[in-house]
Design an enzyme around this catalytic site. Structure first.
Site, PDB file in Angstrom:
ATOM      1  N   CYS A  85     -62.799  45.865  80.613  1.00 28.15           N
ATOM      2  CA  CYS A  85     -63.001  45.347  79.260  1.00 28.15           C
ATOM      3  C   CYS A  85     -64.350  45.789  78.694  1.00 28.15           C
ATOM      4  O   CYS A  85     -65.393  45.210  79.013  1.00 28.15           O
ATOM      5  CB  CYS A  85     -62.916  43.821  79.289  1.00 28.15           C
ATOM      6  SG  CYS A  85     -63.320  43.055  77.723  1.00 28.15           S
ATOM      7  N   CYS A 136     -66.194  43.156  76.664  1.00 23.14           N
ATOM      8  CA  CYS A 136     -66.882  42.112  77.428  1.00 23.14           C
ATOM      9  C   CYS A 136     -68.156  42.654  78.093  1.00 23.14           C
ATOM     10  O   CYS A 136     -69.169  41.978  78.139  1.00 23.14           O
ATOM     11  CB  CYS A 136     -65.991  41.574  78.552  1.00 23.14           C
ATOM     12  SG  CYS A 136     -64.286  41.370  78.119  1.00 23.14           S
ATOM     13  N   ASP A 137     -68.079  43.864  78.630  1.00 22.86           N
ATOM     14  CA  ASP A 137     -69.141  44.330  79.529  1.00 22.86           C
ATOM     15  C   ASP A 137     -69.946  45.521  79.009  1.00 22.86           C
ATOM     16  O   ASP A 137     -70.920  45.922  79.648  1.00 22.86           O
ATOM     17  CB  ASP A 137     -68.533  44.699  80.892  1.00 22.86           C
ATOM     18  CG  ASP A 137     -67.814  43.510  81.515  1.00 22.86           C
ATOM     19  OD1 ASP A 137     -68.304  42.386  81.341  1.00 22.86           O
ATOM     20  OD2 ASP A 137     -66.774  43.708  82.174  1.00 22.86           O
TER      21      ASP A 137
END
Ligand code: NAP
Length: 307
Positions: free
Chosen positions: A131, A134-135
């Site tokens: 992701c 997200c990261d």
């Protein structure tokens, strides 16, 4: 006894809830372990009609939720553990409570596929991710690879260029599956470089507990080579979330819930499916929403016929 229980809170589930609640069926919707589903990790959604300037995935899910709540959907923030067929309908168990319903709509979506390497498992969250949204932030000024050749791979790679200095897309063939518009966009991005005919054979860095590189295998010659890299993002498609229903309903050859052509009806009367859990072909937010509408209308007709 409820009329309708909806399991899953992506665009399919929320649309089913909007239609079912406007039909006064007072649906219960279980949000599941990942409320909002895949759109929660999507940034710009540019192809959902009605948003000429685009919309952020999480925002789209929030407004759909508000719309469902406005018409009286009862929203339960829980993961459903069990779904059973009973004489009069269905039993749904969540957070150690049991709920009964005459009809159930399955909209549990799909989950990103993993590469399936031991080194991927060992270094997950330590430079390996599925992701970018997200990261991505953790890769400021770094070099990363994205594995895959579809729209997701390009989308993830483009997003990562906001942070990383260099993004390589590693694809197992010499031709992308991604749409032309995404390919054109990618070509204009100087930070993205393609690595064709290659797969990831291993992720390096176990000894130091963070990703330091990848071992790439040439798909044509079988030759191996190591490459220094700080992060690995897999964007290689999805698996349908069928755990809840795999022993109850018929699945197709790709493991997706089978629905009868042109409807949301599964092989169990009163059990309907919509969204990515039953769609291996289109997998778009708008087709998921459309099929959620179909499921609510099918459930409504089924209930009327029962009476
Ligand atoms: P996808 O289209 O199924 O592409 C998956 C890619 O991963 C393919 O290129 C495939 O290679 C590769 N792959 C699969 N298994 C692999 C493995 N084990 N090792 C290495 N590579 C592997 O999936 P997606 O990109 O997630 O897209 C899913 C759907 O969502 C599509 O309909 C897409 O159009 C849509 N989508 C749209 C947007 C947008 O419009 N903004 C963004 C994201 C997704 P092969 O090509 O060789 O099979």
């Amino acid at each position: 006894m409820n009329d309708v229980i909806i399991i899953g809170s992506g665009p399919a589930g929320w649309t089913a809830a909007i239609y079912a609640s406007r039909a006064d069926l007072k649906p219960l919707l279980f949000e599941g372990g990942e409320p909002g589903g895949q759109l929660m990790t999507t940034t710009d959604v540019e192809n959902f009609p009605g948003f000429p300037k685009g919309v952020q995935g999480p925002e789209l899910m929030q407004v759909m939720k508000e719309q469902a709540a406005r018409f009286g959907t009862e929203i339960i923030a829980a993961h459903v553990d069990k779904l059973e067929k009973t004489a009069g309908g269905f039993e749904v168990t969540a957070a150690e409570k049991t709920y009964r319903a005459k009809t159930v709509i399955i909209s549990t979506g799909a989950t990103a596929r993993r590469l399936g390497l031991d080194s991927e498992k060992a270094l997950y969250g330590k430079g390996v991710s599925a992701c970018a949204t997200c990261d991505g932030f953790f890769f400021k000024g770094k070099k990363v690879i994205v594995v895959g050749g579809g729209d997701s791979a390009i989308e993830e790679a483009s997003f990562l260029t906001r942070f990383a200095d260099k993004v390589y897309i590693v694809h197992r063939r010499n031709e992308l599956r991604a749409s032309k518009i995404m390919q054109e966009r990618m070509k204009k991005n100087e930070k993205i470089e393609m690595i064709w005919n290659a797969s990831v054979d291993g992720i390096l860095g176990k000894e130091v507990d963070h990703v330091t590189g990848v071992r790439l295998k040439d798909s044509t010659t079988g030759e191996l080579r190591d490459m220094e890299i700080d992060g690995v993002f897999a964007a290689i498609g999805h698996e349908p979330n069928v755990d809840l229903v795999k022993d109850l309903v018929d699945l197709d050859e790709k493991n997706y819930v089978k629905t009868s052509f042109g409807t949301s009806q599964t092989n169990i009367p009163g059990l309907f499916a919509c969204g990515d859990v039953q769609d291996s072909r289109y997998r778009q937010a708008i087709t998921a929403a459309g099929s959620g509408c179909m499921a609510a209308l099918d459930a409504e007709k089924y209930l009327a016929d029962q009476e």
